[in-house]
Design a protein around this motif. Sequence first.
Motif, PDB file in Angstrom:
ATOM      1  N   THR A 238       0.841  -1.084  -0.167  1.00 19.29           N
ATOM      2  CA  THR A 238       0.001   0.111   0.058  1.00 19.29           C
ATOM      3  C   THR A 238       0.778   1.077   0.155  1.00 19.29           C
ATOM      4  N   SER A 239       0.309   2.353  -0.417  1.00 19.31           N
ATOM      5  CA  SER A 239       1.123   3.477  -0.450  1.00 19.31           C
ATOM      6  C   SER A 239       1.697   4.123   0.834  1.00 19.31           C
ATOM      7  N   GLU A 240       0.646   3.884   1.731  1.00 21.59           N
ATOM      8  CA  GLU A 240       0.991   4.254   3.135  1.00 21.59           C
ATOM      9  C   GLU A 240       1.902   3.307   3.959  1.00 21.59           C
ATOM     10  N   CYS A 241       2.236   2.304   3.530  1.00 23.52           N
ATOM     11  CA  CYS A 241       2.968   1.398   4.189  1.00 23.52           C
ATOM     12  C   CYS A 241       4.489   2.050   4.277  1.00 23.52           C
ATOM     13  N   ASP A 242       5.017   1.881   5.535  1.00 23.17           N
ATOM     14  CA  ASP A 242       6.269   2.714   5.813  1.00 23.17           C
ATOM     15  C   ASP A 242       7.535   2.418   5.254  1.00 23.17           C
ATOM     16  N   ALA A 243       7.529   1.139   4.712  1.00 22.72           N
ATOM     17  CA  ALA A 243       8.741   0.511   4.018  1.00 22.72           C
ATOM     18  C   ALA A 243       9.208   1.394   2.753  1.00 22.72           C
ATOM     19  N   SER A 244      10.386   1.224   2.314  1.00 26.06           N
ATOM     20  CA  SER A 244      10.876   1.904   1.184  1.00 26.06           C
ATOM     21  C   SER A 244      10.200   1.111  -0.314  1.00 26.06           C
ATOM     22  N   GLU A 245      10.041   2.053  -1.388  1.00 26.89           N
ATOM     23  CA  GLU A 245       9.574   1.527  -2.454  1.00 26.89           C
ATOM     24  C   GLU A 245      10.091   0.192  -2.915  1.00 26.89           C
ATOM     25  N   ASP A 246      11.609  -0.074  -2.731  1.00 31.26           N
ATOM     26  CA  ASP A 246      11.986  -1.308  -3.256  1.00 31.26           C
ATOM     27  C   ASP A 246      11.742  -2.420  -2.285  1.00 31.26           C
ATOM     28  N   PHE A 247      11.332  -2.133  -1.184  1.00 32.10           N
ATOM     29  CA  PHE A 247      10.914  -3.255  -0.494  1.00 32.10           C
ATOM     30  C   PHE A 247       9.670  -3.769  -0.827  1.00 32.10           C
ATOM     31  N   LYS A 248       8.801  -2.719  -1.228  1.00 26.98           N
ATOM     32  CA  LYS A 248       7.221  -3.111  -1.850  1.00 26.98           C
ATOM     33  C   LYS A 248       7.476  -3.558  -3.059  1.00 26.98           C
ATOM     34  N   GLN A 249       8.297  -3.164  -3.976  1.00 29.94           N
ATOM     35  CA  GLN A 249       8.631  -3.786  -5.144  1.00 29.94           C
ATOM     36  C   GLN A 249       8.921  -5.273  -5.108  1.00 29.94           C
ATOM     37  N   ALA A 250       9.939  -5.745  -4.184  1.00 32.37           N
ATOM     38  CA  ALA A 250      10.171  -6.802  -3.910  1.00 32.37           C
ATOM     39  C   ALA A 250       9.068  -7.930  -3.867  1.00 32.37           C
ATOM     40  N   TYR A 251       8.096  -7.482  -3.234  1.00 32.97           N
ATOM     41  CA  TYR A 251       6.822  -8.108  -3.036  1.00 32.97           C
ATOM     42  C   TYR A 251       5.959  -8.348  -4.712  1.00 32.97           C
ATOM     43  N   ILE A 252       6.156  -7.087  -5.406  1.00 39.92           N
ATOM     44  CA  ILE A 252       5.406  -7.052  -6.469  1.00 39.92           C
ATOM     45  C   ILE A 252       6.100  -8.135  -7.564  1.00 39.92           C
ATOM     46  N   ASN A 253       7.534  -8.142  -7.396  1.00 33.28           N
ATOM     47  CA  ASN A 253       8.415  -8.950  -8.374  1.00 33.28           C
ATOM     48  C   ASN A 253       8.214 -10.259  -8.000  1.00 33.28           C
ATOM     49  N   ALA A 254       7.888 -10.548  -6.544  1.00 32.51           N
ATOM     50  CA  ALA A 254       8.080 -12.161  -6.299  1.00 32.51           C
ATOM     51  C   ALA A 254       7.075 -12.932  -7.095  1.00 32.51           C
ATOM     52  N   GLU A 255       7.770 -14.241  -7.468  1.00 34.83           N
ATOM     53  CA  GLU A 255       6.898 -15.138  -7.901  1.00 34.83           C
ATOM     54  C   GLU A 255       6.639 -16.289  -6.721  1.00 34.83           C
ATOM     55  N   LYS A 256       5.769 -17.182  -6.859  1.00 35.09           N
ATOM     56  CA  LYS A 256       5.360 -18.076  -5.801  1.00 35.09           C
ATOM     57  C   LYS A 256       6.629 -18.731  -5.140  1.00 35.09           C
ATOM     58  N   ASN A 257       7.339 -19.297  -5.904  1.00 36.58           N
ATOM     59  CA  ASN A 257       8.430 -20.131  -5.592  1.00 36.58           C
ATOM     60  C   ASN A 257       9.602 -19.234  -4.782  1.00 36.58           C
ATOM     61  N   ASP A 258       9.580 -18.041  -5.001  1.00 32.30           N
ATOM     62  CA  ASP A 258      10.627 -17.066  -4.464  1.00 32.30           C
ATOM     63  C   ASP A 258      10.404 -16.896  -2.870  1.00 32.30           C
ATOM     64  N   ILE A 259       9.052 -17.419  -2.650  1.00 31.41           N
ATOM     65  CA  ILE A 259       8.892 -17.262  -0.975  1.00 31.41           C
ATOM     66  C   ILE A 259       9.073 -18.823  -0.113  1.00 31.41           C
ATOM     67  N   GLU A 260      10.042 -18.563   0.469  1.00 33.97           N
ATOM     68  CA  GLU A 260      10.611 -19.650   1.318  1.00 33.97           C
ATOM     69  C   GLU A 260      10.796 -19.538   2.640  1.00 33.97           C
ATOM     70  N   ILE A 261      10.913 -20.838   3.327  1.00 36.51           N
ATOM     71  CA  ILE A 261      11.083 -20.685   4.894  1.00 36.51           C
ATOM     72  C   ILE A 261      12.608 -20.864   4.988  1.00 36.51           C
ATOM     73  N   ILE A 262      13.056 -19.981   6.206  1.00 40.75           N
ATOM     74  CA  ILE A 262      14.177 -19.590   6.517  1.00 40.75           C
ATOM     75  C   ILE A 262      14.593 -19.795   7.670  1.00 40.75           C
ATOM     76  N   LYS A 263      15.942 -20.245   8.334  1.00 41.02           N
ATOM     77  CA  LYS A 263      16.206 -20.290   9.722  1.00 41.02           C
ATOM     78  C   LYS A 263      16.816 -19.037  10.259  1.00 41.02           C
ATOM     79  N   SER A 264      15.953 -18.616  11.172  1.00 43.56           N
ATOM     80  CA  SER A 264      16.413 -17.283  11.732  1.00 43.56           C
ATOM     81  C   SER A 264      17.351 -17.261  12.936  1.00 43.56           C
ATOM     82  N   PRO A 265      18.260 -16.571  13.166  1.00 40.23           N
ATOM     83  CA  PRO A 265      19.119 -16.571  14.440  1.00 40.23           C
ATOM     84  C   PRO A 265      18.368 -16.666  15.588  1.00 40.23           C
ATOM     85  N   VAL A 266      17.165 -15.996  15.482  1.00 46.60           N
ATOM     86  CA  VAL A 266      16.204 -16.045  16.620  1.00 46.60           C
ATOM     87  C   VAL A 266      15.866 -17.445  17.286  1.00 46.60           C
ATOM     88  N   GLY A 267      16.088 -18.417  16.381  1.00 46.29           N
ATOM     89  CA  GLY A 267      15.834 -19.733  16.658  1.00 46.29           C
ATOM     90  C   GLY A 267      14.297 -20.083  16.226  1.00 46.29           C
TER      91      GLY A 267
END
Length: 355
Positions: A238-267
Amino acid sequence: MNPVKIGNLSIAVPVIQGGMGVGISLSGLASAVANEGGVGVISSAGLGLLYRNFSKDYLAASIYGLKEEIRKAREKTLGVIGVNIMVAMTNFADMIKTSISEKADIIFAGAGLPLDLPSFLRKDSITKLIPIISSARAARIICEKWKSNYNYLPDAFVVEGPMAGGHLGFRTEQIDDDDYSLEKLVPEIVNELRVFEEKNHRRIPLFAAGGIYTGGDIKKIMQLGAAGVQMGTRFVTTSECDASEDFKQAYINAEKNDIEIIKSPVGMPGRAIFSNFIQKVKEGKKQPLKCPFKCIKTCDISSSPYCIITALINALKGNFENGFAFAGSNAFRATKIISVRETFKSLLREYKESQ
Ligand SMILES: Cc1cc2nc3c(=O)[nH]c(=O)nc-3n(C[C@H](O)[C@H](O)[C@H](O)COP(=O)(O)O)c2cc1C
């Protein structure tokens, strides 16, 4: 969609915008959602870094930043504003105390069981307390402990299922297991809560999160007993979301198989959009040299493949060589950036048109 009551607060459209760190949901997105009758939520994660111009001291800057974001949101809306605070953060108590003293309408506390949360309330506090959970067992434990230790019951719950974005309260092998699906969890938790509702003669509404993207999704999950939903991913583009345009564009450009499960340092596992940084981590090329912020209780520098807060701040700015965007399983569905108002209109239309 029917309005929902959370204590004495009336939520005209039962849609909570999920808190999104670092810096993705601040006063801009939260106030826009609140203006449409939903609940706007400021993420408290990493505010100490976003406000480091105020103070080099991470904790002092976090408190200042949270006060600022609540104040800015209030300037833009008379609607309902909440704060998302993760139990795993080292500044949990500071963020809770600040939210209560600044009269945030609601605190959403997840990433751990917030067992002592009611102890922060004062006689004149107006802030409602909503835990974010991933199981019926967690709902029961919190209700029992809060009731016996503080004579207080949660004002509502959010259940976050395994299709959500960000950190997930599930083991990796549970994520695609139908036994842990949101559709399974919602009726289980509704049944669990009914016991406490009947005993105490009050409602404890349940909001469902994780993979809810359309008005049709909202209707389906409400038919299973949810009083409303919490949505993150849909509000990123959304235009009001506080992230940068590039962050939002990463969503627009993403294909289904670009979305994956990662292991975070948080555990915990997390869901994110694949980036060069994620590839480098997989190849073992990343190693944090120091832990400047000590932001998360469960993060151990000696075994962490990278510093999560630095990676998320880089992503916020659109630097995916050194970061990655958290995202829900439906992030690939966005095709353009629209306003929060248009998003709500479209959710309401989809809700009406679905069976
Ligand atoms: C970019 C991003 C950041 C998030 N950060 C947080 C966070 O800091 N704390 C939290 O409790 N949940 C966080 N979440 C989870 C959301 O609040 C929400 O519950 C979830 O996104 C719902 O699933 P959906 O994205 O499929 O709608 C994040 C989600 C996303 C997409």
